[in-house]
Design a protein around this motif. Structure first.
Motif, mmCIF file in Angstrom:
data_model
loop_
_atom_site.group_PDB
_atom_site.id
_atom_site.type_symbol
_atom_site.label_atom_id
_atom_site.label_comp_id
_atom_site.label_asym_id
_atom_site.label_seq_id
_atom_site.Cartn_x
_atom_site.Cartn_y
_atom_site.Cartn_z
ATOM 1 N N THR A 39 34.286 54.960 32.786
ATOM 2 C CA THR A 39 34.326 53.489 32.920
ATOM 3 C C THR A 39 35.652 52.986 33.320
ATOM 4 O OG1 THR A 39 32.705 53.487 31.034
ATOM 5 C CG2 THR A 39 34.062 51.322 31.378
ATOM 6 N N LEU A 40 36.742 53.430 32.903
ATOM 7 C CA LEU A 40 38.083 53.025 33.145
ATOM 8 C C LEU A 40 38.402 53.050 34.718
ATOM 9 C CD1 LEU A 40 40.302 54.063 30.134
ATOM 10 C CD2 LEU A 40 39.373 51.910 30.602
ATOM 11 N N ILE A 41 38.059 54.492 35.194
ATOM 12 C CA ILE A 41 38.316 54.704 36.627
ATOM 13 C C ILE A 41 37.275 53.802 37.627
ATOM 14 C CG2 ILE A 41 38.002 56.320 38.279
ATOM 15 C CD1 ILE A 41 38.676 58.484 36.080
ATOM 16 N N SER A 42 36.074 53.511 37.106
ATOM 17 C CA SER A 42 35.378 52.635 38.098
ATOM 18 C C SER A 42 35.915 51.169 38.087
ATOM 19 C CB SER A 42 34.049 52.714 37.493
ATOM 20 O OG SER A 42 33.640 52.045 36.138
ATOM 21 N N GLY A 43 36.654 50.774 37.231
ATOM 22 C CA GLY A 43 37.072 49.681 37.113
ATOM 23 C C GLY A 43 38.132 49.146 38.354
ATOM 24 N N TYR A 44 38.430 50.223 39.219
ATOM 25 C CA TYR A 44 39.053 49.877 40.418
ATOM 26 C C TYR A 44 38.249 49.392 41.392
ATOM 27 C CZ TYR A 44 43.337 52.514 39.045
ATOM 28 O OH TYR A 44 44.563 52.808 38.267
ATOM 29 N N GLU A 45 37.269 49.434 41.147
ATOM 30 C CA GLU A 45 36.166 48.595 42.030
ATOM 31 C C GLU A 45 35.812 47.136 41.689
ATOM 32 O OE1 GLU A 45 32.651 51.039 42.649
ATOM 33 O OE2 GLU A 45 33.734 52.861 42.838
ATOM 34 N N ASN A 46 36.474 46.831 40.717
ATOM 35 C CA ASN A 46 36.254 45.280 40.043
ATOM 36 C C ASN A 46 37.884 44.742 40.339
ATOM 37 O OD1 ASN A 46 36.194 42.838 38.720
ATOM 38 N ND2 ASN A 46 34.430 43.697 37.373
ATOM 39 N N MET A 47 38.130 43.901 41.235
ATOM 40 C CA MET A 47 39.287 43.077 40.997
ATOM 41 C C MET A 47 39.696 42.466 39.810
ATOM 42 S SD MET A 47 40.504 40.438 44.019
ATOM 43 C CE MET A 47 39.854 41.365 45.343
ATOM 44 N N ASP A 48 38.837 41.675 39.173
ATOM 45 C CA ASP A 48 39.201 41.174 38.008
ATOM 46 C C ASP A 48 39.710 42.092 36.697
ATOM 47 O OD1 ASP A 48 38.433 38.739 39.055
ATOM 48 O OD2 ASP A 48 36.401 38.781 38.384
ATOM 49 N N ILE A 49 39.551 43.170 36.779
ATOM 50 C CA ILE A 49 39.694 44.205 35.507
ATOM 51 C C ILE A 49 40.434 45.307 35.904
ATOM 52 C CG2 ILE A 49 37.951 43.273 34.121
ATOM 53 C CD1 ILE A 49 36.451 45.991 34.930
ATOM 54 N N ALA A 50 40.854 45.549 37.274
ATOM 55 C CA ALA A 50 41.233 46.795 37.798
ATOM 56 C C ALA A 50 42.453 47.201 37.184
ATOM 57 C CB ALA A 50 41.310 46.740 39.461
ATOM 58 N N LEU A 51 43.448 46.270 37.138
ATOM 59 C CA LEU A 51 44.932 46.468 36.553
ATOM 60 C C LEU A 51 44.825 46.775 35.257
ATOM 61 C CD1 LEU A 51 46.891 44.153 38.695
ATOM 62 C CD2 LEU A 51 46.433 46.301 39.158
ATOM 63 N N GLU A 96 37.660 60.126 44.603
ATOM 64 C CA GLU A 96 37.639 58.699 44.637
ATOM 65 C C GLU A 96 39.092 57.894 44.705
ATOM 66 O OE1 GLU A 96 34.520 56.544 44.498
ATOM 67 O OE2 GLU A 96 34.033 58.470 45.317
ATOM 68 N N PHE A 97 39.851 58.725 44.278
ATOM 69 C CA PHE A 97 41.132 57.981 44.251
ATOM 70 C C PHE A 97 41.820 57.901 45.715
ATOM 71 C CE2 PHE A 97 41.572 58.987 39.678
ATOM 72 C CZ PHE A 97 42.429 57.874 39.249
ATOM 73 N N PHE A 98 41.392 58.867 46.462
ATOM 74 C CA PHE A 98 41.762 58.743 47.808
ATOM 75 C C PHE A 98 41.268 57.387 48.512
ATOM 76 C CE2 PHE A 98 42.048 63.111 47.123
ATOM 77 C CZ PHE A 98 43.523 63.294 47.679
ATOM 78 N N LYS A 99 40.056 57.140 47.887
ATOM 79 C CA LYS A 99 39.504 55.753 48.526
ATOM 80 C C LYS A 99 40.267 54.497 47.800
ATOM 81 C CE LYS A 99 35.596 54.355 46.480
ATOM 82 N NZ LYS A 99 34.341 54.010 46.031
ATOM 83 N N TYR A 100 40.306 54.708 46.700
ATOM 84 C CA TYR A 100 41.025 53.571 45.866
ATOM 85 C C TYR A 100 42.520 53.075 46.361
ATOM 86 C CZ TYR A 100 37.097 53.888 42.433
ATOM 87 O OH TYR A 100 36.092 54.222 41.875
ATOM 88 N N ILE A 101 43.370 54.481 46.642
ATOM 89 C CA ILE A 101 44.684 54.200 47.090
ATOM 90 C C ILE A 101 44.687 53.685 48.525
ATOM 91 C CG2 ILE A 101 46.712 55.466 47.916
ATOM 92 C CD1 ILE A 101 45.809 57.582 45.757
ATOM 93 N N GLN A 102 43.601 53.571 49.255
ATOM 94 C CA GLN A 102 43.575 52.837 50.471
ATOM 95 C C GLN A 102 42.929 51.454 50.802
ATOM 96 O OE1 GLN A 102 42.868 55.969 53.843
ATOM 97 N NE2 GLN A 102 41.723 56.696 52.092
ATOM 98 N N LEU A 103 42.622 50.980 49.125
ATOM 99 C CA LEU A 103 42.050 49.689 49.251
ATOM 100 C C LEU A 103 43.048 48.708 49.901
ATOM 101 C CD1 LEU A 103 40.531 49.644 45.653
ATOM 102 C CD2 LEU A 103 39.389 49.695 47.895
ATOM 103 N N ASP A 104 42.398 47.654 50.530
ATOM 104 C CA ASP A 104 43.168 46.281 50.965
ATOM 105 C C ASP A 104 43.954 45.781 50.059
ATOM 106 O OD1 ASP A 104 42.556 46.964 53.749
ATOM 107 O OD2 ASP A 104 40.698 45.888 53.516
#
Length: 343
Positions: free
Chosen positions: A132-144, A171-179
């Motif tokens: 749940t926590l890791i998938s939070g990187y896909e939600n801008m409102d709660i990611a941090l 998945e982290f390789f994707k999250y690290i490259q987010l805009d």
């Protein structure tokens, strides 16, 4: 603090139970038209703030150990699932309540009850919360918020091992490259924590996952078009491979001509900061290696003139005697290389 409990007439355990009841309400009735919903959410926010004050204290008082113990014990009481509710309900809270909840989750990871970190036992039985926590990187409102919680949870070695061994690492390789810079930076901070905190677990992980991990690390991070990503990746590479616990992985890494070529290209990066980071890793991994494979020696000899020309004007922005000494050593090593020197 004593005044807080007296005025509220509630113990820390009472506050946790009241919070749990409202979290259950929020989870069930979030989309309902209950007239009291807004009132209950305001009350929930106040309770969460009270819990934070118990754990952190206030401007007027320090936290009381006994109160913290009571709160922590009730939080992780069998079948209470208060932590789970707080995490899954986070998107339904307002911004201030989210901040307070994030601090609560972080603090609870360090609270000892009878000399035990009971949060670790709870997470061990509820590892899916990491999903749940890791998938939070896909939600801008709660990611941090989720990212901060996640880094505190992986302070526990068994939880870090769970994340390392999961598909989430890819998945982290994707999250690290987010805009979104803040989110990508946070994901990179978590990624670094996973790969540097628990030495024995990381060494085992890198050994088992060497091929795909470094293929992705090289192509997606070291060769990223993003300056920040490249710079942080080269620093992380040095932190990982120059750690004694990862010596077996380092020996394998320095036998690869592809890895050498990537670092040599980073020496020519348009950013002086990246050049300096790359130089440090290049010196330690490849030049200082006394057992260079023939293929590595061959490439260094083939590129000797280019490297020497590069290092001629290679200097940091500020004068640094140690760097000049290191550069002189690298130049001597490269000048002395010949193909006949192959082991």
């Amino acid at each position: 603090m004593k005044g807080l409990f007296k005025s509220k007439s509630k113990t820390p355990a009472d506050l946790v139970r009241a919070t749990r009841e409202l979290l259950v309400y929020a989870d069930i009735h979030w989309n309902s038209r209950d007239a009291k919903r807004e009132e209950k959410m305001v009350e929930l926010g106040k309770l969460i703030r009270d819990l934070k004050i118990i754990l952190y204290g206030s401007s007027e008082s320090e936290p009381i150990a006994e109160a913290c113990t009571q709160l922590t014990t009730e939080f992780f009481k069998e079948n209470s699932n208060t932590l789970r509710l707080l995490i899954i309900c986070l998107p339904k809270l307002d911004l201030e309540a989210r901040k307070d909840a994030t601090q609560i989750v972080a603090n609870l990871q360090r609270q000892q009850v009878h000399s035990r970190l009971i949060a670790s036992d709870y997470l061990e039985a509820n590892k899916d919360l990491m999903d749940t926590l890791i998938s939070g990187y896909e939600n801008m409102d709660i990611a941090l918020h989720y990212g901060a919680m996640l880094r505190e949870c992986i302070r526990h070695q068994s939880i870090a091992r769970y994340v390392l061994e999961s598909d989430h690492m890819k998945e982290f390789f994707k999250y690290i490259q987010l805009d979104h810079f803040d989110i990508s930076s946070d994901a990179l901070a978590t990624f670094k924590e996973l790969l540097t905190r628990h030495k024995s677990t990381v060494a085992e992980y890198l050994s088992k996952n060497y091929d795909w991990f470094f293929a992705d690390f090289n192509s997606k991070l070291l060769q990223s078009s993003n300056y920040f990503t490249r710079r942080q990746a080269i620093k992380l590479l040095g932190d990982m491979l120059l750690d004694r616990s990862n010596s077996a992985t380092m020996v394998k890494y320095v036998t690869s001509t592809d890895n050498l070529m990537i670092l040599m290209n980073l020496l020519r990066d348009s950013s002086k900061s990246i050049q300096m980071e790359a130089f440090h890793v290049f010196k330690q991994l490849f030049v200082a290696n006394l057992n260079k494979p023939p293929e590595i020696v061959s490439i260094l000899v083939k590129n000797k003139d280019k490297l020497l020309r590069l290092f001629r004007d290679f200097k940091p922005d500020k004068e640094n005697e140690q760097f000049e000494a290191d550069k002189a050593q690298v130049v001597r090593e490269i000048m002395g290389l010949e193909v006949k020197d192959r082991p």
